[in-house]
Enzyme design. Sequence first.
Site, mmCIF file in Angstrom:
data_model
loop_
_atom_site.group_PDB
_atom_site.id
_atom_site.type_symbol
_atom_site.label_atom_id
_atom_site.label_comp_id
_atom_site.label_asym_id
_atom_site.label_seq_id
_atom_site.Cartn_x
_atom_site.Cartn_y
_atom_site.Cartn_z
ATOM 1 N N VAL A 94 1.240 -1.266 -0.126
ATOM 2 C CA VAL A 94 0.114 -0.392 0.051
ATOM 3 C C VAL A 94 0.896 1.202 0.365
ATOM 4 O O VAL A 94 2.218 1.441 1.157
ATOM 5 C CB VAL A 94 -0.889 -0.164 1.352
ATOM 6 C CG1 VAL A 94 -1.590 1.411 1.491
ATOM 7 C CG2 VAL A 94 -1.775 -1.637 1.499
ATOM 8 N N HIS A 98 2.721 4.330 6.465
ATOM 9 C CA HIS A 98 2.263 3.675 7.385
ATOM 10 C C HIS A 98 3.587 2.502 8.370
ATOM 11 O O HIS A 98 4.518 2.049 8.163
ATOM 12 C CB HIS A 98 1.559 2.490 6.718
ATOM 13 C CG HIS A 98 1.383 0.846 6.124
ATOM 14 N ND1 HIS A 98 2.331 1.697 4.649
ATOM 15 C CD2 HIS A 98 1.922 -0.017 5.898
ATOM 16 C CE1 HIS A 98 2.115 0.419 4.006
ATOM 17 N NE2 HIS A 98 2.295 -0.146 4.920
HETATM 18 P P1 5GP Z 1 2.495 -3.689 3.094
HETATM 19 O O1 5GP Z 1 2.752 -4.513 2.802
HETATM 20 O O2 5GP Z 1 2.114 -2.908 2.712
HETATM 21 O O3 5GP Z 1 3.791 -2.395 4.512
HETATM 22 O O4 5GP Z 1 1.202 -3.794 4.482
HETATM 23 C C1 5GP Z 1 0.008 -3.526 3.887
HETATM 24 C C2 5GP Z 1 -0.654 -4.013 5.559
HETATM 25 O O5 5GP Z 1 -2.019 -3.842 5.401
HETATM 26 C C3 5GP Z 1 -0.450 -5.294 5.022
HETATM 27 O O6 5GP Z 1 -0.466 -5.685 6.744
HETATM 28 C C4 5GP Z 1 -2.573 -5.497 4.668
HETATM 29 O O7 5GP Z 1 -2.734 -6.874 5.814
HETATM 30 C C5 5GP Z 1 -2.899 -4.436 5.631
HETATM 31 N N1 5GP Z 1 -4.458 -4.012 4.744
HETATM 32 C C6 5GP Z 1 -4.656 -3.898 3.417
HETATM 33 N N2 5GP Z 1 -5.596 -3.753 3.367
HETATM 34 C C7 5GP Z 1 -6.469 -3.732 4.083
HETATM 35 C C8 5GP Z 1 -7.552 -2.823 4.458
HETATM 36 O O8 5GP Z 1 -8.462 -2.775 3.573
HETATM 37 N N3 5GP Z 1 -7.884 -2.541 5.459
HETATM 38 C C9 5GP Z 1 -6.866 -2.517 6.868
HETATM 39 N N4 5GP Z 1 -7.440 -2.779 8.387
HETATM 40 N N5 5GP Z 1 -5.816 -3.807 6.985
HETATM 41 C C10 5GP Z 1 -5.376 -3.838 5.344
#
Ligand code: 5GP
Length: 110
Positions: A94, A98
């Site tokens: 994403v 974050h």
């Molecule tokens: P990244 O891999 O980008 O560092 O982490 C993105 C995180 O966002 C992942 O751990 C995934 O599970 C979480 N995530 C993705 N879509 C959603 C969503 O719609 N709602 C929530 N609460 N978390 C999400």
Amino acid sequence: MEKTIFHKILAGEISAAIAYEDDEILAFKDIHPKAPTHILFIPKHFVASIADVTPDTAHIPGMLILKAQKFAAEQGISGYKLTFHVGKGGGQEVMYLHLHFLSEEKLKQF
Ligand code: 5GP
């Protein structure tokens, strides 16, 4: 720029289990938790990634860390991991900055 899922959560267009909110950040439960407690801290001011942080936005990662530290203390969590995934090669799916907060300890309140 296309809105990310986190823009939509921030706008209230998609629901999420909110753990903490103030003027600067939103924290919510990760939908696919990788630990008993897995919270994502996002700034309300959009930055795509740590790779896009500039001198003007360099305070944001530190702010997220301080909020996570305070949240842990309030929740009585003594041990946790904080992670930023940076870019696709770093596992970032994403493209909205974050901070992952992971703990084997459970939240005392939510
Ligand atoms: P990244 O891999 O980008 O560092 O982490 C993105 C995180 O966002 C992942 O751990 C995934 O599970 C979480 N995530 C993705 N879509 C959603 C969503 O719609 N709602 C929530 N609460 N978390 C999400």
